[in-house]
Design an enzyme around this catalytic site. Structure first.
Site, mmCIF file in Angstrom:
data_model
loop_
_atom_site.group_PDB
_atom_site.id
_atom_site.type_symbol
_atom_site.label_atom_id
_atom_site.label_comp_id
_atom_site.label_asym_id
_atom_site.label_seq_id
_atom_site.Cartn_x
_atom_site.Cartn_y
_atom_site.Cartn_z
ATOM 1 C CG ASN B 593 1.292 -9.974 -13.878
ATOM 2 O OD1 ASN B 593 1.680 -9.846 -13.518
ATOM 3 N ND2 ASN B 593 2.015 -9.854 -15.215
ATOM 4 C CD GLU B 667 -7.968 -10.266 -30.718
ATOM 5 O OE1 GLU B 667 -8.165 -10.624 -31.846
ATOM 6 O OE2 GLU B 667 -8.879 -10.814 -29.937
#
Lengths: 328, 719, 157
Positions: B593, B667
């Site tokens: 997204n 991350e």
């Protein structure tokens, strides 16, 4: 937080009377220092006297000779005042370099001048002569990177953290106080004290005395405030410098100057030797840097704080150069 | 994939999103801790008399019986907790700030005052609080934790190849301890309903809370319900059961009333995990053509006296490039601290900072452009396993980034570039990688009578945008608007809720949702599916244990990749460091997204800038604990520290890892930012600074004077 | 001590302990939990509310000091879920610019941003960054926050 009795004063007389009757009492203005330290258990007043609703304390007046700032004026209001923007830009600069918009909306000028150190040991639970007289100084053998490089004693090296007082000292300001023995005025230079052997006493006010106003003499000097800190905003200074100066109209050499260090000493720290040295010199980068070095000549490097001597040098140089760039 | 705006944004901007402590059930009591003021030793006596005498105090507990409060277990030792040390269960003090008494009171003011009135006498012992402390104990990780997971990585013959190398860089890098400081304070509201227990706590691991409490308190996990709909940030600090939870639950049972605990910010620094201090020695060799031939990565990392927190630094530094010989050696250094843990990019931030700094030094040593040098050492195969990467578009990240950043304008030599005002300019680059792990997840999908599609699934919403990614998938698969999709997660009523961490959330949950949607499209009105991981793993996850697969799968190895480009400006007179712009290009497979993914990357960049320039925990070795345990003194970046951050994605589905084609992002976004900063600072000054954070204090003042003639052509920052 | 505070246009009478913060009173007594606690010491801005129209930190405001004042919290922002379920344009701008992630600092950011624009301190990105620096965002949504405020400020008459 320890319990306390809360009283609200609506006039100065009432505030003084409460303070005399209910000692030991603390005056509460913005609360951004006092209430915070009460939460930490560092301040434990028996009575708190709220002076926020005393109309006489929130005046701001500019006359031909001086700007008079009520001690209850908020930092943001002073920074935004037309008089300050036009005639005392360094006050605005120093105010906006401190805290945040929210805190500046709360904190009073009187409280700002009397704000207490941010020394991590003072705000913690470790031995600290300022918090608990005679308990020892944890910073002495500890992490001293944030400690004063000037004006310390064997009992305390806690930094005076304020920006505004640093700038006001460069403007040669004075404070009006009112207390049990009546009203008096003292030079701002005489308000804060170095720790010596009584580090618990930050200032020279007598018990029950309240700052009512700050007087700033009118000036046409150029002025600048430089603050170096761990982040670009919302941070106390590693080192700062306030400079006011005038240049000779023909030779552009320095006629008169005031140089004050902030964030580096146990109190706002004016360096007259540098001011004398600057007299008659051209305001060029080499002179500014040398002035910075001179200003920190007597500084103590400690174990971890030598870098702040270097930063102090740069702050002085930068403030001098920036003041010099201004148009009179 | 159709992109949606963050689906929970509306609740968040209106203040309606409710976090753990945003609950005030009838009869609520407030809890507070008194904590230890020594770093190691034994409690002789706790004085609670004054505290207990206060009006409004309901209970003060200094010790629970070992029969009612069972031993805790460490999440990395096959258990559920942030550490294996349970306060209020014995007289040992293992670290400064360990709780010594728990107060329950009618309101927060009384609870806090009662806690500050508690004093204790101790028998203190000598302690260690950093890597070089006298009392520290150093262990070889592979011997201390003899399992493959914790083993050193070795392939080729690093020593021989290093000896034969034309150019060698050998340098040591110091990375400080850091704290995740999620803005939501650690907190919980616990409530008993007869023999059923309801926990509201923002956690990444509702499953571990349920199972950990059950084991410690001798309950059936089915008696415990944990709800963690929203987290005010986690970043690894909420990845397991905290030591405060079991005592809180017991105290609530005794009192027969619900209890709320909100730790003070200072306590979160002393009771929760943190990124341990590390030291990295990197040795790199290159041949005459500029190919890297050998690498050695040696790490010393803090751990606690009571737990072995295994480091995993080599997993990524061994795979950044196609270096044929590699050797790692990981040591653990026992200190008297709470057990350190996972903080966003736990090993990759420090490890890759050190490695990518050394790579940059090597590139400079052989006279190569740092982008060209990295491209020349790229690889399509995992050097550790010999398997192909499932997808690796790092070269494209570098090329695309270099072009967009204007890299060709960069002078090769350092210390020679200034703008019109005489401020030094430096441009730096670095790459990052992060393992693509997955954890078991199940999802249920059903169509409600009103046409709404309800998705109930495993996973926790920490702000990374998992709810939005799920919604985006459903809208694409079913062709319905986002408003008709409802997602429930982070709640043990709708799933086992194993740990959401390691950037595996989206890649684990989406395939399960997708599989359920396939059934739905095949005509079922409701469907349930898993994400296809082996049963043994799924059973572990269902019981609240860490259960992750990857990054090496049967026939491939899977990693996410990124390249960061950073500009620094160093102010001439003051030396102030500014970062006017950052450009990051990520390879995270298919972008699940775009809106939330771009925010993830920008957030990772902000973290990387903070880690490089500001964040470090300060310890006074005499006292232990952390000295700067506040948001004033632990300087996370403020708005004024951050300028332009541009984000781009390769956006090519990973063909092998899962049906959705997605790899992790949260991350890897941070990995490589710090070395790009330090490499840029080198480019600006010629100085290699090998200790973080780098501050103004490390840099010389007074760049050069502004040129007196016409501009020398320093480009203006675009940010 | 008894205080009278108008909270989100509701006159409210309360007995408070002088030690209680406005923040705790809002959250624990009035269940206005949109205002968040991130530090309790004035270091983060998550507790920002408007007191008599100015942005302040409710954690550093003793509730007694709010006596006889008007307090606005995120729950009282005009436009919220109005008849058409509409958001305030600034809230809308936060959503559109994805100026948030975990959302914990968001109510404080919005209360602060409303004041920032009203004060005239949102004239440039540099000003927005400086005058919004009292609101920490650990997720690092600053770029989106600045964009949201910039777009809202530009739409102001």
């Amino acid at each position: 937080m320890y319990p306390f009795e809360y009283r609200r004063a609506s006039t100065l007389e009432q505030a003084l009377r409460m303070s005399a009757d209910l000692a030991p009492a603390a005056f509460l203005a913005g609360g951004t220092t006092l209430y915070d330290l009460m939460k930490l258990g560092v301040e434990r007043p028996v009575t708190v006297i709220d002076v926020n609703r005393i109309p006489e304390l929130s005046h701001l007046r500019l006359s031909r000779s001086a700007l008079v700032i009520g001690s209850g004026v908020r930092m943001s209001d002073l920074a935004d005042a037309r008089e300050v923007r036009e005639s005392f830009p360094i006050i605005r600069e120093a105010l906006l370099a401190g805290a945040t918009a929210q805190i500046r909306n709360m904190a009073s000028i009187g409280g700002n001048l009397l704000q207490r150190t941010r020394c991590t040991y003072f705000r913690g639970t470790h031995p600290c002569n300022k918090r608990v007289p005679g308990s020892g100084c944890s910073a002495r053998e500890g992490i001293d990177e944030g400690q004063a490089v000037l004006g310390g004693s064997e009992h305390c090296t806690a930094v005076y953290p304020g920006d505004l007082a640093t700038a006001l000292l460069a403007l040669d300001a004075a404070v009006d106080v009112l207390g049990p023995d009546g009203a008096r005025s003292l030079a701002l230079a005489d308000l804060h004290r170095a720790p010596g052997d009584r580090p618990e006493q930050d200032h020279t006010l007598r018990p029950g005395e309240l700052i009512t106003a700050v007087r700033v003499p009118a000036t046409r000097m150029r002025q600048a405030y430089t603050k170096l800190r761990p982040r670009e905003s919302y941070s106390f200074a590693w080192a700062s410098a306030a400079v006011t100066l005038s240049l000779h109209p023909d030779t552009a050499t320095i006629e008169q100057s005031r140089v004050v260090l902030g964030g580096l000493a146990t109190r706002p720290w004016r360096v007259r030797a540098v001011e004398d040295w600057l007299h008659g010199r051209p305001l060029v980068e080499a002179v500014a840097l040398e002035a910075g070095r001179l200003a920190l000549r007597d500084a103590e490097a400690g174990r971890h704080k030598a870098f702040r001597i270097d930063l102090g040098t740069r702050a002085v140089a930068d403030a001098l150069l920036r003041a010099g760039e201004q148009h009179e | 994939m159709s992109d949606v705006l963050r689906v929970d944004a509306r609740e968040k901007v209106t203040g309606k999103a409710r976090y753990g402590a945003d609950r005030t059930p009838e009869g609520l009591l407030h809890a507070a801790f008194a904590t230890a003021t020594i770093a190691r030793g034994r409690i002789v006596e706790v004085d609670t008399a004054e505290s207990e005498a206060l009006a409004g105090v309901v209970s003060v507990t200094t010790r629970f019986g070992e029969d009612e409060l069972g031993p805790p277990s460490f999440v990395m030792g096959g258990g559920y907790g942030t550490q294996s040390l349970q306060p209020l269960r014995g007289d040992r003090i293992a670290h400064r700030g360990q709780p010594i008494a728990l107060v329950l009171a009618e309101n927060p003011v009384v609870a806090n005052h009662a806690a500050e009135l508690i004093t204790a006498t101790y028998e203190p012992e000598a302690h260690a609080s950093h890597l070089d402390a006298d009392q520290a104990e150093t262990l070889l990780q592979r011997e201390a934790i003899p399992i493959p997971f914790a083993d050193d990585l070795t392939f080729g013959d690093a020593e021989t190849d290093m000896a034969a190398a034309q150019t060698v860089v050998d340098a040591t890098y110091e990375h400080p301890a850091q704290n995740a400081t999620p803005l939501e304070l650690l907190s919980a509201v616990v409530q008993w309903h007869e023999d059923r227990l309801l926990i509201h706590e923002g956690t990444q691991n509702a499953g571990a809370l349920r199972n950990g409490l059950a084991r410690q308190l001798n309950l059936d996990p089915q008696q415990i319900e944990v709800r963690s709909r929203y987290l005010g940030g986690a970043f690894g600090q909420r990845n397991a059961q905290h030591p405060y939870l079991a005592p809180l639950v017991l105290a609530a049972r005794r009192a027969g009333r619900p209890v709320k605990l909100v730790l003070t910010r200072q306590q979160t620094f002393h009771q929760a995990s943190f990124r341990p201090q590390t030291r990295h020695r990197i040795t790199l060799g290159a041949d005459a053509t500029g190919r890297m031939t050998a690498a050695v990565h040696e790490i010393d990392q803090q751990t606690s006296r009571h737990d072995l927190f295994p480091g995993g630094y080599a997993k990524v530094t061994s795979r950044l490039y196609g270096i044929p010989s590699y050797r790692s050696r990981q040591r653990l250094v026992r200190n008297d601290i709470q057990t350190p843990g996972y903080v966003r990019a736990p090993f990759e931030q420090p490890g890759v900072w050190a490695f990518e700094s050394a790579v940059d030094e090597l590139a400079a040593r052989v006279g190569a452009d740092p982008v060209a040098f990295r491209l020349a050492n790229d690889t399509s195969h995992d050097p550790v396993s010999g398997l192909p990467f499932s997808s690796r578009h790092l070269g494209e990240c570098l090329r695309r980034g270099a072009q967009a950043f204007g890299w060709e304008q960069r002078p090769l030599a350092p210390g020679d570039w200034t703008d019109d005002e005489g401020n030094r300019i430096g441009w730096g680059v670095a790459v990052g990688a992060y393992p693509a792990n997955v954890t078991p997840a199940r999802a249920r999908v059903r169509v409600e009578p009103d046409g709404t599609v309800l998705v109930e699934t495993d996973g926790h919403e920490m702000g990374q945008g998992l709810t939005s990614a799920v919604t985006s998938l459903v809208t694409r698969e079913l062709g319905i608007p986002a408003e008709q999709v409802r997602v429930r997660l982070g709640d043990t009523r709708v799933g086992a809720q194993p740990l959401t961490a390691g950037s595996w959330g989206t890649a684990s949950t989406l395939p399960a949702v997708q599989a359920a949607l396939e059934q739905l499209k095949a005509g079922e009105s409701g469907a349930e599916a898993g994400n296809g991981l082996p049963t043994a793993l799924a059973d572990r996850a269902a019981n609240g244990l860490v259960a992750a697969a990857g990054p090496v799968y049967g026939e491939f190895a899977a990693f996410s990749f990124i390249a960061h480009f950073v500009e620094v400006r160093l102010e001439r007179v003051t030396g102030r460091i500014r970062v006017p712009r950052v450009l990051s290009v990520a390879d995270c497979g298919r972008v699940a997204n775009r809106v939330t993914a771009a925010s993830q990357v920008r957030g990772g960049v902000v973290w990387g800038l903070g880690a490089a320039l500001r964040e470090h925990l300060v310890t006074d070795p005499r006292l232990g604990g952390f000295l700067n345990a506040s948001l004033e003194e632990y300087p996370i970046s403020v708005n004024a520290d951050i300028c332009a951050i541009d984000v781009d994605f390769v956006d090519r589905p990973d063909p092998l890892l899962n049906s959705s084609g997605v790899k992790g992002l949260g991350e890897v976004a941070m990995v490589g930012v710090a070395p790009a900063v330090t490499n840029a600072i080198w480019h600006a000054t010629g100085q290699r600074l090998r200790k973080l954070p780098i501050t103004i204090a490390d840099l010389p003042a007074g760049g050069r004077r502004p040129p007196s003639g016409p501009s020398t052509g320093g480009s203006r920052p675009t940010g | 001590m008894q205080i009278k505070v108008t909270v989100n246009a509701e006159p409210t009478l309360m007995d408070v302990d002088p030690r209680e913060s406005l923040l705790d009173v809002l959250r624990e007594r009035l269940q206005l939990t949109g205002t968040k606690k991130g530090c309790d010491h004035g270091h983060c801005g998550a507790c920002t509310v408007h007191l008599d129209g100015r942005r302040v930190l409710s954690c550093l405001t003793p509730a007694v000091q709010a006596d006889d004042t008007t307090v606005a919290t995120i729950e009282g922002i005009e436009g919220i879920e109005g008849p058409d379920g509409e958001l305030h344009p600034l809230q809308e701008a936060f959503v559109r610019n994805d100026a948030l992630q975990c959302g914990y600092c968001t109510p404080g950011q919005i209360m602060s941003a409303l004041a920032c624009v009203a004060e005239g301190n949102a004239g440039s990105d540099e000003d927005i960054r400086e005058f919004m620096s009292g609101n920490l965002c650990r997720c690092g949504a600053y770029v989106g926050i600045v964009a949201a405020i910039r777009s809202y400020a530009a739409g102001q008459p």
